[in-house]
Structure formats: structure tokens, C-alpha cells
Design a protein around this motif. Sequence first.
Motif, mmCIF file in Angstrom:
data_model
loop_
_atom_site.group_PDB
_atom_site.id
_atom_site.type_symbol
_atom_site.label_atom_id
_atom_site.label_comp_id
_atom_site.label_asym_id
_atom_site.label_seq_id
_atom_site.Cartn_x
_atom_site.Cartn_y
_atom_site.Cartn_z
ATOM 1 N N GLY A 178 38.469 32.906 43.696
ATOM 2 C CA GLY A 178 37.464 32.326 44.575
ATOM 3 C C GLY A 178 36.287 33.259 44.792
ATOM 4 O O GLY A 178 35.125 32.836 44.761
ATOM 5 N N ARG A 179 36.569 34.543 44.988
ATOM 6 C CA ARG A 179 35.489 35.501 45.202
ATOM 7 C C ARG A 179 34.642 35.654 43.945
ATOM 8 O O ARG A 179 33.416 35.790 44.024
ATOM 9 C CB ARG A 179 36.070 36.846 45.643
ATOM 10 C CG ARG A 179 36.664 36.797 47.051
ATOM 11 C CD ARG A 179 37.040 38.162 47.555
ATOM 12 N NE ARG A 179 38.225 38.698 46.893
ATOM 13 C CZ ARG A 179 39.476 38.452 47.265
ATOM 14 N NH1 ARG A 179 39.717 37.640 48.277
ATOM 15 N NH2 ARG A 179 40.484 39.006 46.633
ATOM 16 N N GLU A 180 35.276 35.608 42.776
ATOM 17 C CA GLU A 180 34.535 35.687 41.519
ATOM 18 C C GLU A 180 33.647 34.457 41.336
ATOM 19 O O GLU A 180 32.501 34.559 40.904
ATOM 20 C CB GLU A 180 35.506 35.832 40.343
ATOM 21 C CG GLU A 180 34.867 35.794 38.952
ATOM 22 C CD GLU A 180 33.989 36.999 38.652
ATOM 23 O OE1 GLU A 180 33.401 37.023 37.562
ATOM 24 O OE2 GLU A 180 33.885 37.916 39.497
ATOM 25 N N TYR A 181 34.189 33.284 41.674
ATOM 26 C CA TYR A 181 33.401 32.048 41.580
ATOM 27 C C TYR A 181 32.153 32.145 42.458
ATOM 28 O O TYR A 181 31.032 31.843 42.015
ATOM 29 C CB TYR A 181 34.265 30.863 41.996
ATOM 30 C CG TYR A 181 33.489 29.581 42.229
ATOM 31 C CD1 TYR A 181 33.064 28.784 41.169
ATOM 32 C CD2 TYR A 181 33.180 29.166 43.531
ATOM 33 C CE1 TYR A 181 32.351 27.612 41.389
ATOM 34 C CE2 TYR A 181 32.473 27.986 43.755
ATOM 35 C CZ TYR A 181 32.063 27.221 42.683
ATOM 36 O OH TYR A 181 31.352 26.075 42.911
ATOM 37 N N LEU A 182 32.331 32.566 43.713
ATOM 38 C CA LEU A 182 31.192 32.669 44.627
ATOM 39 C C LEU A 182 30.189 33.707 44.147
ATOM 40 O O LEU A 182 28.975 33.530 44.320
ATOM 41 C CB LEU A 182 31.682 33.002 46.036
ATOM 42 C CG LEU A 182 32.503 31.903 46.725
ATOM 43 C CD1 LEU A 182 33.031 32.402 48.071
ATOM 44 C CD2 LEU A 182 31.686 30.636 46.910
ATOM 45 N N ARG A 183 30.681 34.770 43.525
ATOM 46 C CA ARG A 183 29.766 35.783 42.992
ATOM 47 C C ARG A 183 28.927 35.208 41.857
ATOM 48 O O ARG A 183 27.717 35.421 41.784
ATOM 49 C CB ARG A 183 30.571 36.993 42.485
ATOM 50 C CG ARG A 183 29.692 38.159 42.022
ATOM 51 C CD ARG A 183 30.498 39.193 41.251
ATOM 52 N NE ARG A 183 30.967 38.662 39.967
ATOM 53 C CZ ARG A 183 30.192 38.547 38.889
ATOM 54 N NH1 ARG A 183 28.912 38.885 38.940
ATOM 55 N NH2 ARG A 183 30.699 38.094 37.758
ATOM 56 N N ILE A 184 29.577 34.431 40.974
ATOM 57 C CA ILE A 184 28.874 33.879 39.817
ATOM 58 C C ILE A 184 27.791 32.900 40.238
ATOM 59 O O ILE A 184 26.686 32.881 39.682
ATOM 60 C CB ILE A 184 29.865 33.180 38.860
ATOM 61 C CG1 ILE A 184 30.854 34.194 38.276
ATOM 62 C CG2 ILE A 184 29.124 32.485 37.725
ATOM 63 C CD1 ILE A 184 31.968 33.537 37.470
ATOM 64 N N ILE A 185 28.087 32.063 41.236
ATOM 65 C CA ILE A 185 27.138 31.005 41.592
ATOM 66 C C ILE A 185 26.163 31.413 42.697
ATOM 67 O O ILE A 185 25.338 30.602 43.128
ATOM 68 C CB ILE A 185 27.881 29.704 41.986
ATOM 69 C CG1 ILE A 185 28.834 29.917 43.175
ATOM 70 C CG2 ILE A 185 28.645 29.156 40.792
ATOM 71 C CD1 ILE A 185 28.226 29.652 44.506
ATOM 72 N N ALA A 186 26.245 32.663 43.138
ATOM 73 C CA ALA A 186 25.420 33.099 44.268
ATOM 74 C C ALA A 186 23.932 32.873 44.016
ATOM 75 O O ALA A 186 23.188 32.451 44.911
ATOM 76 C CB ALA A 186 25.678 34.568 44.578
ATOM 77 N N GLY A 187 23.492 33.123 42.802
ATOM 78 C CA GLY A 187 22.078 32.940 42.493
ATOM 79 C C GLY A 187 21.638 31.500 42.566
ATOM 80 O O GLY A 187 20.481 31.200 42.904
ATOM 81 N N LEU A 188 22.543 30.580 42.242
ATOM 82 C CA LEU A 188 22.223 29.151 42.306
ATOM 83 C C LEU A 188 22.251 28.647 43.746
ATOM 84 O O LEU A 188 21.403 27.863 44.152
ATOM 85 C CB LEU A 188 23.228 28.353 41.472
ATOM 86 C CG LEU A 188 23.214 28.583 39.963
ATOM 87 C CD1 LEU A 188 24.395 27.853 39.312
ATOM 88 C CD2 LEU A 188 21.899 28.085 39.366
ATOM 89 N N ALA A 189 23.240 29.099 44.502
ATOM 90 C CA ALA A 189 23.399 28.607 45.872
ATOM 91 C C ALA A 189 22.344 29.161 46.814
ATOM 92 O O ALA A 189 21.950 28.497 47.781
ATOM 93 C CB ALA A 189 24.797 28.951 46.380
#
Length: 361
Positions: A178-189
Motif C-alpha cells: 500500500g505504501r509503495e502504491y501511494l508513493r508511485i501515484i503521488a505525482g498524479l494525486a
Amino acid sequence: LVEMAPDHAQGWLALVGLSDDPPVAWRETLEALFARTQETETRLICGHALARWHESHDEWEQSFTWLERAKGCKAREVAHDRAQAEGLFSAASAVADGSFPTVADQIDARPIFIVGLPRSGTTLVERIVAAHPQVKSLGELSEFGIALKRQLDTPGRHVLDEPLLKAATEVQDLGPVGREYLRIIAGLAGDAAVFTDKMPFNIFYAPAILRALPEARIICLRRSPFDVLFANFRQLFATGFSYYSYAYDFGDTAHFVGQFEMLCDRFAETLPMDRFRVQYYEDLVAGQEAQTRDLIAFCGLEWDDACLSPQSNRQAVATASAVQVRAPVHARAVDRWKRYGAAADRAVEELGRYGIAPPGA
């Protein structure tokens, strides 16, 4: 475009799709193009354009005939493996065993995953939820599967496969995913606290998503298996995406729909109701306001009237439903499968193999 390049099949497909009453001359041109080419992709696109032409003229059986002609060669090339598909659905079902964290109240980011079969209403629901001023649409993302693959490090080049789903059953703590997912999409969100991720095939990861992201909620679309069978078979998906290999053969498509129905039944029984919501497409279009209010409440958001006008949502759409979602919510696609005559009878037979019968049968 087609005036400059008369053999541009994709241009013809777009043109027919945008016309309410495509002329006979277009059909004749497409038939001639289909007849003189042996190139699989061109025949596939031409056949889909011809199917749309016949639909526009309420010639539904002829439309289905063209779809089968167009898809035949491609079906032989991709050689969809039903056993492999069953393995994928079975592995996803197994991940539903176990406990799940309760929904988190204090959050930094709240993903709302919108999943289901393609052409089941996922884009409509995304537009409804993302019409809320506090929600940002991130489109269709593959990032959760990528994060899961990175953390579990399973062999093979595919992000979605049976070994990865099986590995997810063996890991007690999926928090790092979950933390990796949020890190990956941080720029989009960006700074959006609530955002949608509308990748239909994230349905396979649903239990893993709920374990990895305690703040996440999942909306799973279900639509009449008969309507969604035809909707998938008549759709020209991205030909380079192997996960759509089922959609080139009518029997394979019915098999895939049948497996999906069983998986959804399983998830509805085992996944926490405060975090996993089944949304029936037919209920939504028949009772838009009540269903929309329930959806927004499930997402943990305060009500906003903008959610009743998803056609006014200005956020971009890049899916096969891009044209439909610009119109107000309607029920015109409900029970469309019945128009296909003999092919509708075939659908009853094919889906009957998986215990699925028409309503009232």
C-alpha cells in the motif's frame, strides 16, 4: 481522414461510431475493404465498423455476424486459454480468505477503486464519484499491480498472473504494498485527499487492496451477464493487451463472464461491506439519485448535488465510454442483448453452462 486515406480502417471505425445514420455507401466501402485485405488487424477493425453500421440500422443479427467474421482470425492468433483464466479467477478467490483491517478514519489519502468487467458501468460510476469537488479522477491505473509485483517479487513478466495472486495469500502484512502504491501515484494525486482509480481488472486484487490500504474503498460494478457479454464481445479493446484475449470468441467471452460472476459472488460474501460495495448498473440507471447518494455515503463523503450530473464533469475520459458519459444517465443499454435474435439464444446457451439464466427463466 478517410477521404485522404480510403483504406484507413481506424478512421472508418471512428466515423461510423460518431454517426447516427451512416450511409449505405460507407457500408459498401467497408465491405470492399474487408474483402480485399488479408491483414488481421485491418479485417478486425473493418468488421467492427460494419457491425456498428448494422447496429445503427437496427440490424442486430447482421451486426453479430460481422463481429464473428472480424474476430475469427484474431481469436486463432491469440489462442485464449480458458484454463489459465480459471486459474487467475481461482487464485483471486483464494485471496479473499482471512481477515481485513477495518476502514481507517484518520487518513492522509483515500483511494476509491472502481472495478468490474469492462463495459459494466465503471466509467459512469467514476464520473459520478469524481464529480464531487473533493475527488480527483486518476483514470485507469496499473500501479497497484506494479506495487504488488515489486514487493512480492514473483517470477514472470506479467503483473497480473496466478503466481502473484497466490503469493499475496502467503503474506501477512501487505502494508508495504500500500505504501509503495501511494508513493508511485503521488505525482498524479497531488494534494487530493480522495481520488479514484478505475482499472476494471483491479477486481482480481480486491482482497489484496483492502489488506494493503486500510483507507481504501472498492466499488465493484455488476451488470446483467447477458448485456455485459455482448458489450464485451462488440467492443474493440486494445489488441496489444493480452488480458482482453477472451473477447475475440463469443464462447470465451461467456466463459470469462461466468468466472467473473462466481468471483463477485465470493467477494460479496467474504469482503467487508463497509469497504467493498457491489453496485448494480441497472439499479443505478433506474434510481439514479438514491443510488448515487448511497455511493457517495459509502465513499465517506458529504453529499454534493454535482454528483447527480456526471455528464457535466470536466475531468478527462480516455476509455471506450468517452462518448456515452457526456450524456445524462439513461437506461437505453439495459436488455440490449435481447435484440440480437439467434445470437441472444446462443448467449442463453453459453451462459447456461455456468449456471446463469435470464431473469425470470
